[in-house]
Design a protein around this motif. Structure first.
Motif, short mmCIF file in Angstrom:
data_model
loop_
_atom_site.label_atom_id
_atom_site.label_comp_id
_atom_site.label_asym_id
_atom_site.label_seq_id
_atom_site.Cartn_x
_atom_site.Cartn_y
_atom_site.Cartn_z
N TYR A 26 65.94 60.19 -0.15
CA TYR A 26 66.74 59.75 1.00
C TYR A 26 66.18 60.26 2.33
N GLU A 397 74.77 59.15 -0.72
CA GLU A 397 75.48 57.99 -0.17
C GLU A 397 76.63 58.44 0.73
N LYS A 400 75.21 59.31 4.01
CA LYS A 400 74.84 58.11 4.76
C LYS A 400 76.05 57.28 5.17
N ARG A 402 78.15 55.67 3.17
CA ARG A 402 78.32 54.45 2.37
C ARG A 402 79.31 54.62 1.21
N MET A 451 80.23 53.81 -5.12
CA MET A 451 78.99 53.40 -4.46
C MET A 451 78.78 51.89 -4.49
N ILE A 480 70.79 51.35 -5.76
CA ILE A 480 71.51 52.21 -4.81
C ILE A 480 70.55 52.85 -3.83
N ARG A 483 69.07 50.80 -0.83
CA ARG A 483 69.88 50.57 0.36
C ARG A 483 69.42 51.44 1.53
N ASN A 484 68.82 52.55 1.16
CA ASN A 484 68.37 53.46 2.21
C ASN A 484 67.04 53.05 2.81
#
Length: 487
Positions: A26, A397, A400, A402, A451, A480, A483-484
């Motif tokens: 991440y 997450e 972030k 999310r 998530m 997952i 998404r970053n």
């Protein structure tokens, strides 16, 4: 949290390593503090007792995108698990981030940062991080009960170990040995030690169910290590399939079959070792895998079982609560662990636990009243690699923005409700209530829903009917992380 750039992680076992790898994915800078001289946590050489193996088969105990080597046996040894973890750390370039032999003694939150202080080989150290993850695990503090006269036993030349301190069966050669407990570590140690000890005894409060590795020729993983196995023992049913198998009585019949089969196979009634609790009760963390040869050696008189506790010592004479006595030269306590975070300030500890010492956490991750702080791996589980993997993803997450960021009231409510739910069924089998068993996969499903992700339907079917294979979660993990923009 846009101000988070550097994440500190305390512990480099299963959970700490996967947390470090995930945080790096991440884009965070990572600092891992490990008190041991090597990674591995409970699997490190400094903590492994002779003969330790996984309770899971190798195809159910691994990180989703990093399978165990094909040449490993079905139940890998502790040394093999550590080598697997080292290979994982090398593969994902985590080793440079690990500060070995760094014992954290104090952490404090000042000026929007965590200040981590401790001791290493060169002396004192101090580091600052923006966010702190604790992954020192639920097996962190070996527990040895206080027993009257224990000092006189030591003064008379007796030797005292916790199971994590016992390294070789040569240490008990020609000694009169007592192993305390009935866990997997207790049965593993006493079975191995019988080969060298002069006399071998096991003292236990309550007999536990030990699941045979093969049940009528079928590997236990097909009966236990899948969603069906979890559904059989979960006291509450959350979906149609779980409700259905309980409604038609399948759960009760299968559990009774396993109890009766195990009893007959090992002759538990004849030895007086049939547990008084049902499998469903002990599934909260006490049930364990059989140790080959354990019951056979009891049946042949090689290992002598004693029901009760050690009430006191008088030199090398141990007196049990039953009044019986045992002469001994060595005692190994396979009595579990107590969970503590000695480096955390008292003002935070008071908010972290209830009056009974149970940890109050949201999703077994977020505590109330502690800023920029999370746990990964604080949920005793036979599916530790995958539950810690998705716990680490959940934390990232969360950072972030999310996943839902619960209020302090929501954290307390969720954590308290979990402890209350658990206490209705069985409080034993976990350190300070830190266990997702017998609903670990349900817990992972919850994290995935948070998530906005889920295991595809085509993966759920073999999850139910065959085994929980972490490799089936590889795609959803990749989705997952993507998404970053860095997956």
């Amino acid at each position: 949290m846009e101000d988070v750039q550097t994440i500190g992680i305390i512990g480099a076992g299963v959970s700490g390593l996967v947390a470090a790898r995930t945080c790096r994915e991440y884009g965070y800078f990572v600092k891992v503090f490990e008190k041991d001289s090597e990674p591995g946590g409970v699997w490190a050489s400094s903590r492994r007792y002779p003969g330790v193996t996984t309770q899971n088969t190798k195809d159910t105990y691994y990180f989703s995108d990093f399978p165990m080597p094909g040449h490993f046996p079905a139940w890998p040894s502790g040394e093999q698990v550590q080598s697997y973890l080292m290979a994982y750390a090398k593969k994902f370039d985590v080793l440079p981030d690990i500060r070995l032999s760094h014992t954290v003694t104090q952490v404090d939150f000042r000026n929007n940062k965590w200040i981590v202080k401790g001791i290493n080989k060169r002396g004192l150290f101090e580091e600052a991080v923006d966010f702190l993850i604790v992954s020192n695990g639920t097996f962190s503090d070996p527990f040895i009960p206080e027993i009257p006269g224990l000092k006189s036993f030591v003064e008379a030349g007796g030797r005292v170990y916790h199971s994590t301190e016992f390294r070789s069966t040569e240490e008990c050669r020609d000694k009169r040995l007592i192993v305390v407990g009935f866990s997997k570590s207790a049965s593993d140690i006493v079975t191995a030690a019988e080969a060298t000890a002069r006399t071998t005894n096991i003292v236990y409060r309550e007999a536990k169910w030990k699941i045979p590795r093969f049940i009528k020729g079928i590997n236990m993983k097909y009966l236990i290590l899948n969603r069906l196995g979890e559904a059989l023992v979960k006291p509450e049913q959350h979906n149609f399939m779980e409700r259905f198998i309980h409604k038609i009585g399948l759960a009760g019949r299968m559990l009774s079959f396993m109890e009766n089969y195990t009893t007959r196979k090992h002759g538990l009634d004849q030895m007086g070792l049939r547990p008084t609790s049902r499998i469903q009760e002990q599934a909260f963390g006490e049930i364990n895998l059989e140790t080959p040869g354990f019951y056979d050696k009891i049946a042949r008189g090689k290992i002598v079982p004693w029901k009760g506790e050690i009430a006191s010592f008088d030199g090398k004479l141990a007196t049990l609560t039953s009044g019986e006595t045992i002469d001994c030269d060595m005692v190994i306590f396979a009595t579990g662990f107590r969970q503590s975070i000695p480096f955390l300030p008292d003002r935070y500890k008071e908010q972290l636990t209830d009056s009974k010492g149970n940890y109050i956490l949201y999703r077994h991750i977020l505590p109330a009243g502690i800023p920029k702080f999370a746990f990964v791996g604080y949920n005793t589980s036979i599916q530790c690699p995958i539950s810690s993997e998705f716990g680490a993803l959940w934390v990232c997450e969360y950072l972030k923005g999310r996943v839902h960021r619960p209020s302090q009231a929501e954290i307390v409510k969720a954590g308290t409700e979990f402890i209350q739910w658990r206490s209705r069924y069985r409080q034993q089998g976990s350190a300070s209530g830190l266990s997702t068993m017998p609903g670990t996969i349900h817990h992972v499903d919850t994290l995935l829903r948070d998530m906005d992700a889920a295991l595809p339907f085509f993966s759920l079917i073999p999850d139910w009917l065959l085994t929980i294979k972490p490799g089936r979660y590889k795609r959803v993990r990749k989705k997952i992380v993507a998404r970053n923009g860095q997956g």
